[in-house]
Motif scaffolding. Structure first.
Motif, PDB file in Angstrom:
ATOM      1  N   ARG A  18       0.828  -1.211   0.000  1.00 39.91           N
ATOM      2  CA  ARG A  18       0.000   0.000   0.000  1.00 39.91           C
ATOM      3  C   ARG A  18       0.860   1.258   0.000  1.00 39.91           C
ATOM      4  O   ARG A  18       0.342   2.356  -0.030  1.00 39.91           O
ATOM      5  CB  ARG A  18      -0.917   0.021   1.220  1.00 39.91           C
ATOM      6  CG  ARG A  18      -2.023  -0.991   1.160  1.00 39.91           C
ATOM      7  CD  ARG A  18      -2.906  -0.887   2.373  1.00 39.91           C
ATOM      8  NE  ARG A  18      -3.368   0.458   2.635  1.00 39.91           N
ATOM      9  CZ  ARG A  18      -4.372   1.057   1.988  1.00 39.91           C
ATOM     10  NH1 ARG A  18      -4.980   0.424   1.018  1.00 39.91           N
ATOM     11  NH2 ARG A  18      -4.738   2.272   2.308  1.00 39.91           N
ATOM     12  N   ASP A  34      -9.384   6.528   0.250  1.00 45.06           N
ATOM     13  CA  ASP A  34      -8.193   6.938   0.973  1.00 45.06           C
ATOM     14  C   ASP A  34      -7.642   8.198   0.298  1.00 45.06           C
ATOM     15  O   ASP A  34      -8.166   8.664  -0.722  1.00 45.06           O
ATOM     16  CB  ASP A  34      -7.170   5.810   1.047  1.00 45.06           C
ATOM     17  CG  ASP A  34      -6.399   5.597  -0.248  1.00 45.06           C
ATOM     18  OD1 ASP A  34      -6.901   5.989  -1.326  1.00 45.06           O
ATOM     19  OD2 ASP A  34      -5.304   5.023  -0.194  1.00 45.06           O
ATOM     20  N   TYR A  89      -7.596   3.502  -3.271  1.00 43.61           N
ATOM     21  CA  TYR A  89      -8.319   2.502  -2.495  1.00 43.61           C
ATOM     22  C   TYR A  89      -9.674   3.053  -2.046  1.00 43.61           C
ATOM     23  O   TYR A  89      -9.811   4.244  -1.732  1.00 43.61           O
ATOM     24  CB  TYR A  89      -7.511   2.072  -1.276  1.00 43.61           C
ATOM     25  CG  TYR A  89      -6.235   1.340  -1.643  1.00 43.61           C
ATOM     26  CD1 TYR A  89      -6.254  -0.030  -1.911  1.00 43.61           C
ATOM     27  CD2 TYR A  89      -5.038   2.033  -1.747  1.00 43.61           C
ATOM     28  CE1 TYR A  89      -5.085  -0.692  -2.269  1.00 43.61           C
ATOM     29  CE2 TYR A  89      -3.870   1.382  -2.108  1.00 43.61           C
ATOM     30  CZ  TYR A  89      -3.893   0.012  -2.374  1.00 43.61           C
ATOM     31  OH  TYR A  89      -2.757  -0.638  -2.737  1.00 43.61           O
ATOM     32  N   ALA A 110     -12.857   2.078   0.674  1.00 45.63           N
ATOM     33  CA  ALA A 110     -13.416   1.242   1.738  1.00 45.63           C
ATOM     34  C   ALA A 110     -14.931   1.271   1.636  1.00 45.63           C
ATOM     35  O   ALA A 110     -15.525   2.313   1.331  1.00 45.63           O
ATOM     36  CB  ALA A 110     -12.973   1.744   3.104  1.00 45.63           C
ATOM     37  N   ILE A 153     -11.979  -3.402   1.674  1.00 48.19           N
ATOM     38  CA  ILE A 153     -11.078  -2.445   1.036  1.00 48.19           C
ATOM     39  C   ILE A 153     -10.787  -2.950  -0.365  1.00 48.19           C
ATOM     40  O   ILE A 153     -10.429  -4.122  -0.561  1.00 48.19           O
ATOM     41  CB  ILE A 153      -9.780  -2.245   1.838  1.00 48.19           C
ATOM     42  CG1 ILE A 153     -10.098  -1.642   3.218  1.00 48.19           C
ATOM     43  CG2 ILE A 153      -8.812  -1.346   1.081  1.00 48.19           C
ATOM     44  CD1 ILE A 153      -8.881  -1.426   4.099  1.00 48.19           C
ATOM     45  N   PHE A 167     -11.193   6.030   6.377  1.00 44.34           N
ATOM     46  CA  PHE A 167      -9.741   5.914   6.417  1.00 44.34           C
ATOM     47  C   PHE A 167      -9.156   7.009   7.305  1.00 44.34           C
ATOM     48  O   PHE A 167      -9.685   8.136   7.360  1.00 44.34           O
ATOM     49  CB  PHE A 167      -9.146   6.084   5.016  1.00 44.34           C
ATOM     50  CG  PHE A 167      -9.217   4.861   4.151  1.00 44.34           C
ATOM     51  CD1 PHE A 167      -8.381   3.775   4.383  1.00 44.34           C
ATOM     52  CD2 PHE A 167     -10.097   4.810   3.080  1.00 44.34           C
ATOM     53  CE1 PHE A 167      -8.432   2.648   3.566  1.00 44.34           C
ATOM     54  CE2 PHE A 167     -10.157   3.697   2.253  1.00 44.34           C
ATOM     55  CZ  PHE A 167      -9.320   2.611   2.501  1.00 44.34           C
ATOM     56  N   GLU A 206      -3.354   4.393   7.027  1.00 45.87           N
ATOM     57  CA  GLU A 206      -2.848   3.222   7.738  1.00 45.87           C
ATOM     58  C   GLU A 206      -3.894   2.571   8.638  1.00 45.87           C
ATOM     59  O   GLU A 206      -3.727   1.438   9.069  1.00 45.87           O
ATOM     60  CB  GLU A 206      -1.620   3.607   8.560  1.00 45.87           C
ATOM     61  CG  GLU A 206      -0.443   4.029   7.695  1.00 45.87           C
ATOM     62  CD  GLU A 206       0.803   4.345   8.503  1.00 45.87           C
ATOM     63  OE1 GLU A 206       0.711   4.275   9.764  1.00 45.87           O
ATOM     64  OE2 GLU A 206       1.838   4.648   7.911  1.00 45.87           O
ATOM     65  N   LEU A 214      -8.284   2.016   9.470  1.00 46.58           N
ATOM     66  CA  LEU A 214      -9.669   2.113   9.014  1.00 46.58           C
ATOM     67  C   LEU A 214     -10.568   2.074  10.240  1.00 46.58           C
ATOM     68  O   LEU A 214     -10.428   1.206  11.109  1.00 46.58           O
ATOM     69  CB  LEU A 214     -10.042   0.969   8.075  1.00 46.58           C
ATOM     70  CG  LEU A 214     -11.443   1.089   7.453  1.00 46.58           C
ATOM     71  CD1 LEU A 214     -11.468   2.207   6.416  1.00 46.58           C
ATOM     72  CD2 LEU A 214     -11.896  -0.226   6.829  1.00 46.58           C
ATOM     73  N   TRP A 270      -8.941  -0.592  12.717  1.00 46.97           N
ATOM     74  CA  TRP A 270      -8.246  -1.721  12.096  1.00 46.97           C
ATOM     75  C   TRP A 270      -6.960  -1.237  11.432  1.00 46.97           C
ATOM     76  O   TRP A 270      -6.904  -0.131  10.893  1.00 46.97           O
ATOM     77  CB  TRP A 270      -9.116  -2.393  11.031  1.00 46.97           C
ATOM     78  CG  TRP A 270     -10.493  -2.748  11.472  1.00 46.97           C
ATOM     79  CD1 TRP A 270     -11.583  -1.915  11.556  1.00 46.97           C
ATOM     80  CD2 TRP A 270     -10.960  -4.036  11.882  1.00 46.97           C
ATOM     81  NE1 TRP A 270     -12.689  -2.595  11.987  1.00 46.97           N
ATOM     82  CE2 TRP A 270     -12.341  -3.910  12.194  1.00 46.97           C
ATOM     83  CE3 TRP A 270     -10.371  -5.290  12.009  1.00 46.97           C
ATOM     84  CZ2 TRP A 270     -13.118  -4.976  12.624  1.00 46.97           C
ATOM     85  CZ3 TRP A 270     -11.135  -6.357  12.433  1.00 46.97           C
ATOM     86  CH2 TRP A 270     -12.487  -6.200  12.741  1.00 46.97           C
ATOM     87  N   ASP A 271      -5.968  -2.103  11.415  1.00 44.54           N
ATOM     88  CA  ASP A 271      -4.745  -1.869  10.650  1.00 44.54           C
ATOM     89  C   ASP A 271      -5.008  -2.276   9.200  1.00 44.54           C
ATOM     90  O   ASP A 271      -5.365  -3.421   8.929  1.00 44.54           O
ATOM     91  CB  ASP A 271      -3.592  -2.694  11.232  1.00 44.54           C
ATOM     92  CG  ASP A 271      -2.260  -2.375  10.577  1.00 44.54           C
ATOM     93  OD1 ASP A 271      -2.156  -2.529   9.342  1.00 44.54           O
ATOM     94  OD2 ASP A 271      -1.317  -1.996  11.292  1.00 44.54           O
ATOM     95  N   THR A 272      -4.853  -1.332   8.262  1.00 39.73           N
ATOM     96  CA  THR A 272      -5.215  -1.631   6.872  1.00 39.73           C
ATOM     97  C   THR A 272      -4.195  -2.507   6.161  1.00 39.73           C
ATOM     98  O   THR A 272      -4.475  -3.015   5.072  1.00 39.73           O
ATOM     99  CB  THR A 272      -5.399  -0.324   6.074  1.00 39.73           C
ATOM    100  OG1 THR A 272      -4.202   0.464   6.167  1.00 39.73           O
ATOM    101  CG2 THR A 272      -6.572   0.478   6.605  1.00 39.73           C
ATOM    102  N   ASP A 273      -3.013  -2.688   6.725  1.00 39.73           N
ATOM    103  CA  ASP A 273      -2.032  -3.584   6.108  1.00 39.73           C
ATOM    104  C   ASP A 273      -2.225  -5.026   6.549  1.00 39.73           C
ATOM    105  O   ASP A 273      -2.079  -5.950   5.750  1.00 39.73           O
ATOM    106  CB  ASP A 273      -0.606  -3.128   6.450  1.00 39.73           C
ATOM    107  CG  ASP A 273      -0.156  -1.958   5.594  1.00 39.73           C
ATOM    108  OD1 ASP A 273      -0.569  -1.897   4.418  1.00 39.73           O
ATOM    109  OD2 ASP A 273       0.582  -1.099   6.096  1.00 39.73           O
TER     110      ASP A 273
END
Length: 702
Positions: free
Chosen positions: A384, A513, A518, A520, A530, A553, A558, A560, A572-575
């Motif tokens: 990302r 984002d 991206y 969501a 996503i 976002f 980074e 959500l 949440w961690d988007t990675d």
């Protein structure tokens, strides 16, 4: 039953009378009618006596009793089906017949006094008499919350309950139990239906049984309308066998504990369909629509024999794979055929939120959904950050595009824009001159200085709602989400559709984002998704236990933030898809937001609160209480202010660091969306009064 053959009548208050808007298979039309609703309501005691008396008297004695019913039915019919609207009805009826379909009449009543009228009496002697015997009549309750599909996986679980407090007259409940069991016996024997009865008459017995879940809830007992509280109720028995009432709002909360949750509630109880002329959701059935997709209730007292016959016919039709609305019509016909001068066929009413009325379909098994306990579903992620495959990432703002603040510095929006529709969602373009609104069947873009529509796209059938709208940060894209289970991406330069993203249920939320690469989405399929817009593929799915109502976002992409109907917001961690923070509320969480500087998180809920948290430490800062459920929120561009909109029509602006009140604006009805203009000088607010209001903000010292 296809919504393509729905004759939809929307009724609301208007200057000089009532506004009637019709959507049909053969076109649309509108009219303003002069109807003395209060005079008709004064006849209800006479009509109630006629309905009950026609069932009790010997055959042939009902003709005289039927005269006031026919008269009221004729007045109601003539009020709506005038001139062009009547022509639309006739042509729609013929079109449905030619396609071997049954035309449904869907009543979307937004006026409390009209909602209290017995529309099941609609009558015209030249068109075959009572319309409800020829067409399913559905009272469609306008509730913005997403609704679960009626269809369920077999076995269909039916939970029955009998409550007969000793102080009230006894009902022939045993006969109704036997009839219901007999009607379902073939499906019970083959394992496609499971029928259980609550082993007791108290609220505690009911609560314990609900914890086991059901798809259909069938209540046999007594109902009543509480004039003091202006709300319907049903009567349980306490441990001593005395009356123990439970009002409709509390009943809905109690039913909500069931997992799986009921898709249909049948209230074979007197006056469970009776409403108050001051409150749109005052009847037991209408109030339950906040919890249950379909409710069958009784608007008048019903005889034991009528209740048993209707119940048996309803379930026989459901067992024959008929949709709920057609099963109710079948029950009416059974009552009419049993004693053709009886008027009890008009006593049942059907309230429904789902446009699909088929409860189950045993001929086409459906794939089972993922288990509710699954929280995170990880999918292999492309990087990302930085380059991918040697291609440079999209720029968030092209060099030729002026900054949003500069572009909007001298724009003064109109104080009001009349959209002529409920505004369900709203977004302000980054350059400030344009504003998008999502409503029933349409998304439109408005020039805020002229109040004129510059772009309009229509979707689906009458029940389609555009739940979500969002512009990308560079202003080049518009995303929409709707009850067609689709998120769409529109190119703002060409105004053409560039991408469709299909979901398993309603799309309630969309957010780009900062790079606009991206998107969501939040869906009633109990997940946040996503998507990589360069490929149109899903890169992450974050599973929740209930419908996801909003997604946002963080400014750096980074994190959500999601809002869920389970009463919590999540970070949440988007990675990795890891859940980092849970923010609890006491009711549905409806909206969430990061401040533009990324330092704060805001969440709002039907529990009437706005919570502000610090992002870095994941700690609460303060909480603001409202008088009603908070349905909208937004941060100002400089992060110093936060705006909220609530169900009571209040729009409030607060200092984001202290929660101090700065401004209040009042709408006539619920506010569903608020958004700051990019220069931070104006606030837009919109909702069920069909207006977009732009309010100049006072100067602050921040």
């Amino acid at each position: 039953m296809s919504a393509d053959f729905d004759f939809v009548v929307e009724m609301s208050e208007a200057p000089g009378g009532y506004s009637i808007e019709v959507t049909s298979p053969c076109g649309e039309d509108c009219a303003t009618v002069d109807l003395d609703a209060h005079e008709l309501l004064s006849r209800l005691p006479t009509l109630e006596a006629a309905v009950l008396g026609s069932a009790a008297r010997s055959r042939g004695a009902g003709s005289e009793l039927e005269m006031p019913v026919r008269q009221v039915g004729g007045i109601l019919f003539n009020a709506i089906f005038q001139n062009a609207i009547k022509a639309l009805y006739l042509s729609s009826r013929q079109k449905a017949k030619d396609r071997d379909q049954r035309l449904r009449i869907v009543l979307r009543v937004r006026s409390p006094e009209l909602a209290a009228l017995p529309w099941e009496f609609l009558h015209d002697p030249k068109l075959g008499g009572y319309l409800c015997l020829h067409h399913p009549i559905i009272r469609y309750v306008e509730v913005l919350e997403p609704v679960s599909p009626l269809r369920v996986e077999p076995p269909l679980r039916i939970l029955g309950m009998v409550a007969l407090p000793g102080s009230l007259s006894a009902l022939d409940a045993e006969d109704e139990q036997k009839s219901l069991t007999a009607a379902l016996r073939p499906l019970i024997d083959e394992g496609t239906v499971q029928l259980d009865w609550v082993p007791g008459q108290t609220k505690e017995h009911f609560f314990q049984a609900l914890l086991g879940g059901c798809h259909v809830l069938h209540f046999i007992g007594h109902g009543r309308f509480d004039d003091r509280r202006r709300q319907g109720m049903i009567l349980f028995a306490d441990e001593q066998g005395r009356e123990d009432p439970l009002h409709a709002e509390a009943l809905g909360s109690l039913i909500s504990v069931a997992e799986p949750s009921p898709r249909l509630v049948v209230l074979n109880s007197c006056e469970t369909g009776t409403s108050n002329t001051q409150e749109l959701f005052s009847s037991t059935a209408a109030e339950l629509e906040h919890t249950v997709p379909a409710v069958v209730a009784m608007q008048f007292p019903v005889t034991d024999k009528g209740a048993v016959l209707f119940s048996r016919s309803l379930y026989l039709a459901l067992a024959a794979n008929r949709p709920v609305d057609e099963a109710v019509r079948t029950g009416r016909i059974a009552l009419r055929a049993e004693k053709d001068d009886s008027l009890e066929c008009f006593t049942p009413v059907l309230y429904q939120r789902s446009s699909d009325a088929r409860l189950f379909d045993f001929t086409h098994p459906r794939k089972k959904p993922p288990p509710p306990e699954a929280i995170v579903e990880e999918i292999t992620l492309p990087p990302r950050k930085g380059n991918q495959g040697g291609e440079p990432p999209e720029q968030s703002t092209p060099p030729t595009t002026p900054s949003p603040k500069a572009a909007s510095a001298h724009i003064a929006p109109r104080p009001e824009i009349d959209t002529d529709r409920w505004v369900v969602s709203m977004a302000v373009h980054p350059q400030g001159r344009l504003l998008a609104t999502g409503a029933r069947k349409a998304v439109r873009i408005w020039d805020v200085t002229t109040g004129q529509v510059t772009w309009d796209r229509r979707f689906g059938g009458w029940s389609t709602m555009v739940n979500a709208t969002a512009f990308s940060a560079d202003g080049r894209k518009l995303a929409t989400g709707s009850t067609e289970n689709v998120a769409r991406i529109w190119d703002m330069a060409t105004k053409h559709l560039s991408l469709e993203l299909t979901h398993g249920h309603f799309v309630n939320a969309v957010d780009f984002d900062a790079t606009a690469r991206y998107l969501a989405t939040g869906s009633a399929d109990a997940a946040a998704h996503i998507w990589d817009l360069s490929t149109g593929t899903q890169v992450l799915a974050l599973r929740h236990t209930r419908a996801v109502r909003d997604v946002k976002f963080s400014p750096d992409g980074e994190l959500l933030l999601t809002a869920c109907e389970d009463g919590s917001a999540y970070v949440w961690d988007t990675d990795t898809g890891e859940q980092k923070v849970r923010i609890p509320h006491e009711d549905l969480v409806l909206r969430v937001a990061f401040s533009p500087d990324g330092r704060r998180i805001a969440t709002c809920s039907e529990d009437c609160t706005l919570q502000i948290w610090e992002t870095e430490t994941s700690s609460p800062l303060f909480c603001i209480e409202h008088r009603s459920g908070v349905r909208a929120l937004a941060f100002s561009p400089d992060s110093s202010l936060i705006a909220t909109g609530s169900a009571d029509g209040a729009v409030c602006v607060w200092l984001a660091d202290t929660g101090e009140s700065l401004l209040q604006v009042k709408h006539k009805r619920s506010v569903n969306a608020v958004a700051f203009y990019p220069d931070g000088q104006y606030l837009a607010s919109a909702g069920e009064d069909k207006l977009v209001r732009s309010t100049r903000l006072p100067e602050t010292n921040t």
